[in-house]
Structure formats: structure tokens, C-alpha cells
Design an enzyme around this catalytic site. Sequence first.
Site, PDB file in Angstrom:
ATOM      1  N   ASP A  61       0.833  -1.204   0.000  1.00 39.17           N
ATOM      2  CA  ASP A  61       0.000   0.000   0.000  1.00 39.17           C
ATOM      3  C   ASP A  61       0.870   1.257   0.000  1.00 39.17           C
ATOM      4  O   ASP A  61       1.907   1.303   0.671  1.00 39.17           O
ATOM      5  CB  ASP A  61      -0.875  -0.024   1.263  1.00 39.17           C
ATOM      6  CG  ASP A  61      -1.762   1.200   1.386  1.00 39.17           C
ATOM      7  OD1 ASP A  61      -2.712   1.312   0.597  1.00 39.17           O
ATOM      8  OD2 ASP A  61      -1.498   2.054   2.263  1.00 39.17           O
ATOM      9  N   GLU A  89       1.742  -0.411  -5.035  1.00 40.95           N
ATOM     10  CA  GLU A  89       0.702   0.517  -5.442  1.00 40.95           C
ATOM     11  C   GLU A  89       1.330   1.869  -5.742  1.00 40.95           C
ATOM     12  O   GLU A  89       1.724   2.605  -4.827  1.00 40.95           O
ATOM     13  CB  GLU A  89      -0.351   0.664  -4.339  1.00 40.95           C
ATOM     14  CG  GLU A  89      -1.578   1.381  -4.857  1.00 40.95           C
ATOM     15  CD  GLU A  89      -2.069   2.477  -3.961  1.00 40.95           C
ATOM     16  OE1 GLU A  89      -3.184   2.952  -4.183  1.00 40.95           O
ATOM     17  OE2 GLU A  89      -1.334   2.872  -3.038  1.00 40.95           O
TER      18      GLU A  89
HETATM   19  C1  LM2 Z   1      -3.832   3.924  -0.111  1.00 41.72           C
HETATM   20  N1  LM2 Z   1      -3.021   3.677  -1.052  1.00 41.72           N
HETATM   21  O1  LM2 Z   1      -1.929   4.385  -1.260  1.00 41.72           O
HETATM   22  C2  LM2 Z   1      -5.084   3.165   0.058  1.00 41.72           C
HETATM   23  O2  LM2 Z   1      -5.372   2.408  -1.118  1.00 41.72           O
HETATM   24  C3  LM2 Z   1      -6.165   4.130   0.415  1.00 41.72           C
HETATM   25  O3  LM2 Z   1      -7.397   3.474   0.499  1.00 41.72           O
HETATM   26  C4  LM2 Z   1      -5.797   4.796   1.738  1.00 41.72           C
HETATM   27  O4  LM2 Z   1      -6.712   5.861   2.064  1.00 41.72           O
HETATM   28  C5  LM2 Z   1      -4.429   5.468   1.675  1.00 41.72           C
HETATM   29  N2  LM2 Z   1      -3.521   4.938   0.736  1.00 41.72           N
HETATM   30  C6  LM2 Z   1      -3.744   5.361   3.034  1.00 41.72           C
HETATM   31  O5  LM2 Z   1      -3.401   4.018   3.286  1.00 41.72           O
HETATM   32  C7  LM2 Z   1      -7.850   5.501   2.841  1.00 41.72           C
HETATM   33  C8  LM2 Z   1      -8.983   6.508   2.603  1.00 41.72           C
HETATM   34  C9  LM2 Z   1      -8.698   7.824   3.322  1.00 41.72           C
HETATM   35  C10 LM2 Z   1      -8.462   7.568   4.795  1.00 41.72           C
HETATM   36  C11 LM2 Z   1      -7.219   6.671   4.871  1.00 41.72           C
HETATM   37  C12 LM2 Z   1      -6.812   6.349   6.306  1.00 41.72           C
HETATM   38  O6  LM2 Z   1      -9.115   6.752   1.214  1.00 41.72           O
HETATM   39  O7  LM2 Z   1      -9.864   8.676   3.171  1.00 41.72           O
HETATM   40  O8  LM2 Z   1      -8.251   8.775   5.485  1.00 41.72           O
HETATM   41  O9  LM2 Z   1      -7.506   5.417   4.219  1.00 41.72           O
HETATM   42  O10 LM2 Z   1      -7.872   5.729   6.990  1.00 41.72           O
HETATM   43  C13 LM2 Z   1      -9.050   9.012   6.661  1.00 41.72           C
HETATM   44  C14 LM2 Z   1      -9.974  10.205   6.454  1.00 41.72           C
HETATM   45  C15 LM2 Z   1      -9.121  11.452   6.233  1.00 41.72           C
HETATM   46  C16 LM2 Z   1      -8.185  11.681   7.427  1.00 41.72           C
HETATM   47  C17 LM2 Z   1      -7.358  10.409   7.644  1.00 41.72           C
HETATM   48  C18 LM2 Z   1      -6.499  10.512   8.886  1.00 41.72           C
HETATM   49  O11 LM2 Z   1     -10.822   9.950   5.316  1.00 41.72           O
HETATM   50  O12 LM2 Z   1      -9.985  12.585   6.100  1.00 41.72           O
HETATM   51  O13 LM2 Z   1      -7.287  12.756   7.098  1.00 41.72           O
HETATM   52  O14 LM2 Z   1      -8.211   9.278   7.781  1.00 41.72           O
HETATM   53  O15 LM2 Z   1      -7.303  10.675  10.014  1.00 41.72           O
HETATM   54  C19 LM2 Z   1      -7.273  13.835   7.996  1.00 41.72           C
END
Ligand code: LM2
Length: 442
Positions: free
Chosen positions: A181, A209
Site C-alpha cells: 500500500d 501501489e
Molecule cells: C492507499 N493507497 O496508497 C489506500 O489504497 C487508500 O485506500 C488509503 O486511504 C491510503 N492509501 C492510506 O493508506 C484511505 C482513505 C482515506 C483515509 C485513509 C486512512 O481513502 O480517506 O483517510 O484510508 O484511513 C481518513 C480520512 C481522512 C483523514 C485520515 C487521517 O478519510 O480525512 O485525514 O483518515 O485521520 C485527515
Amino acid sequence: MRIGTFVHLFEWSHGDVAIECEAFLGPKKFSAVQVSPPNEHIVGDEWWTRYQPVSYALESRSGSHEAFVDMVKRCKAVGVDVIVDVVVNHMAAGSEGVGVNGTHYTNRNFDPLYSPDDFHHSESDNQSNCQVNDYNDLENVQKCDLVGLPDLDTSSPKVQKTIASYLDNLLEAGVAGFRLDASKHQESEALGQYLSQMSSTTVPYVFCEVIEGDEEAVKAEMYFDYCDVTEFNFAQEVGSNIVSPGKMKFLSGVGSSWGLIPSDSAVTFTDNHDTQRGNAPLTYKDGPLYDVFNIFLLTSDYGYPKLMSSYEFDDPDQGPPDSSPCDGHGWVCEHRRYGGLVAWRISAGENEVSNFQSLDDGEGDVICFSRGNAAFVAINRSEDTFVLKCGTETNLRAGTYYNVLDDNESTIDIDESGKVSNDIEIGAMGAVALHLGAMHEY
Ligand code: LM2
Ligand code: CA
């Protein structure tokens, strides 16, 4: 050339993955299944809690350590490798929290795994760091925090050793591969270094990725020495020729000449768990047109294809339903529709696409092609039934073949000269796929 097919069973529990390996993936000859991150993550209902690691204990929403080991064993027993989604660019965000296995953490401190100095941080303060916000700047992309997630210093020997021991642990459990990831956000040399520090004798299949963007600092090729790489442009480029009518005829010769990375390094997909909530050209929500895209994905000679298997969602943050996949409500189970194409690909083997024809007098919605003398597919992207004319060249040897996209319900005869013997109807947004491994016995 990659003859296998794998599937991402996004957010499935370990128990359900094991059942799917035995009931479907194994019998259909899938090479592997990608599972959601199996390690301890923050508490919460959203799917993305899985991308905020708290520890490397194999305890997660998908199930316990024991269930994980059982799944890996059962999948392996039916010939299906397990590929684990490995989240090691960062740890969980926030000043304090708790993981699903009860592990407490504070800001950039994950006792006993990592302390604040194991993360990239501001010069004067190990409690804070810059944010990723400039994709033209390699240092910014790789050493700052991605969406506020504390960024591990993957170049540090201690961090590399800790990651390598997590990976060894997974291999020990029988895991065969890793999706790394956020590879784009890790220096490729550092990624190569922790991979080389694994002590296990098993050599895992690794793909990174990396979302390559025009003019951006990070290039896919920086990773080729260490792993295969996700080719996000496949979905964009091929997808744009499927979304609008009349362009299927342009799909001959998909590959490097389209500016894509070399086929042998490419992992291809129509959409993934991020793009189906973002800029994917087509997803399950698009109905039969999405099927056309997946059929092309699986029959193409480019890349190593990964099918997405989803659950239905309206809210992009929404986590998985708590019913069983495929017979319960709320799951899409796309991969079940194309099971027959997995063996088709194995028959097609190393053969490149040949005999590519635009069948509807240049209108461009109906194409067919062969993979040597082993496999043939005709795809009708139009809104109307298309009649595949008697006499169409398939390159197959004479015989009666099942249409593997039709659960082997219908058969098609090929004559001594490799041509279709009768007129065949292909429904709107439908396809017929024939191969040497699915000939009618008589
Ligand atoms: C990836 N690949 O590089 C993953 O495929 C993707 O799904 C991940 O994002 C990202 N990198 C980090 O591993 C997802 C999602 C984000 C989410 C993160 C962490 O798309 O929206 O972020 O996982 O859970 C969330 C909140 C965001 C916040 C963050 C930290 O949506 O608003 O940022 O957590 O609290 C302040
Ligand atoms: Ca990083």
C-alpha cells in the site's frame, strides 16, 4: 505474459474468503486472492479504518489470527494464493486512540513497535511533520504525512527490520504475496531494502501501489527492480474507449505503445477500492457496460488482471455489510460473473492477441480476437443483439465449444477451417468466449 487472474475480495471476513476459495476460486482456477489488511487497525465502521495500522497483530475486522491462518491454509489447499495488503508507509492518525485488539497509541507513538523518532518528523519537533501536498516534489511525497497519517521513516534500519519481521510473519503463515500500500509514498530503494531483509525462504509475489501521474516526481519505473506495479492508466485509457460507443475497434494493441508500463510489470484492473469511490471510468454501478470492461480486462494479453469484488455503497465511507457475501444482501460479487474466463486465460497462455477484427462494418462496437489457436472472444458493446456471422475466423481447431460466459449453457461449432459454422446471436453488451479447455466431449 501473465496467464493468471486474481481477485480482491474487499472487506471479506477470513472465514468467507476461505469458503469462496473452496467453493469458487479454487474450482475456477483463480491464481490468488487479495485480502484487506489483516493487521490491527483503529476502531470504527468505515472501510478505511483498515488503512490506519495500530499494530501488526493479525487481528482485524476480517477476523482473528487463527481465522487468518485457517483461511490461508484452506485457500492454498485448493491452489489459491493469498496476497496480503501491507500497510507500512504509515501508522494511525491522531493524538490518541485504540485498536481493535485493544492496543493503545498516542501521537506518533506505537509502543512497543515504533516511537516518535521512527517517523519522519520536523527538524525541531518529533511530534509533527510536513503534509504531502506537492506531487512534483519527491521528498514531499515520500517523507511527509499522507492525509495526516504519521509517516514511517522507511529508510531507518530499525523500521526496515520491524517491517521485514512483519512480512516474515505473514510468509510463515503461508501467505504468497503482498500488495504494498502507498508504495508511491515510500522511497523505492528503502522499499527494496526491507524486502531484501526478509529471512523466509519463500519468495513472495510483490506488487507496489504506485499511481503514476503526468509530470509528477514519482515514476512507476523506479519500482520495477523490486515489484510489479499497479497500472492505473490501463483503466483510464481502455475505459475511455469502452465508455463512449464506437471505440471498441481501437482496443487492438493495448500496451506500451499506449504509454503504459511494460506488460510484465503491470497489474491491471477496471477499478479498485479507491477508484470505485473516485475517478474510475466504470464500476458495478454502470451495469452491463462494466461487464464489457471486465471481459476485455480478462481476455487482454496485457498485464496481470485483478478483478474487483465489491459491496454496494452510497456513502463512500460506508463499511461492509455484516451478511455473508454473494448470498447475503448488499454484496455485488462481480467476480462470480466471469469465472469461466479464468480458465480461458490459462488456455490463452503466452499467445498474444491475433486476428483482431472490427465486426460491425467499422462501426466499432463489436470486436473479436484470438489468442493464438487456443482461445477466441467476441464482444458486443452495442445496445442491440449482434449476429456473429457464419464464416467468422476464430483460429480455433474444429469442434464444438462451450461459451464459457454462459455457464456452458450454449455451444458453438467451429468448422475444419477454424470458422464459425452457424450464425450466433450475441446479446446487447454481451460476449462469447471459447477456448480449447472447454470443448464439448462427444
Ligand atoms: C492507499 N493507497 O496508497 C489506500 O489504497 C487508500 O485506500 C488509503 O486511504 C491510503 N492509501 C492510506 O493508506 C484511505 C482513505 C482515506 C483515509 C485513509 C486512512 O481513502 O480517506 O483517510 O484510508 O484511513 C481518513 C480520512 C481522512 C483523514 C485520515 C487521517 O478519510 O480525512 O485525514 O483518515 O485521520 C485527515
Ligand atoms: Ca512515506
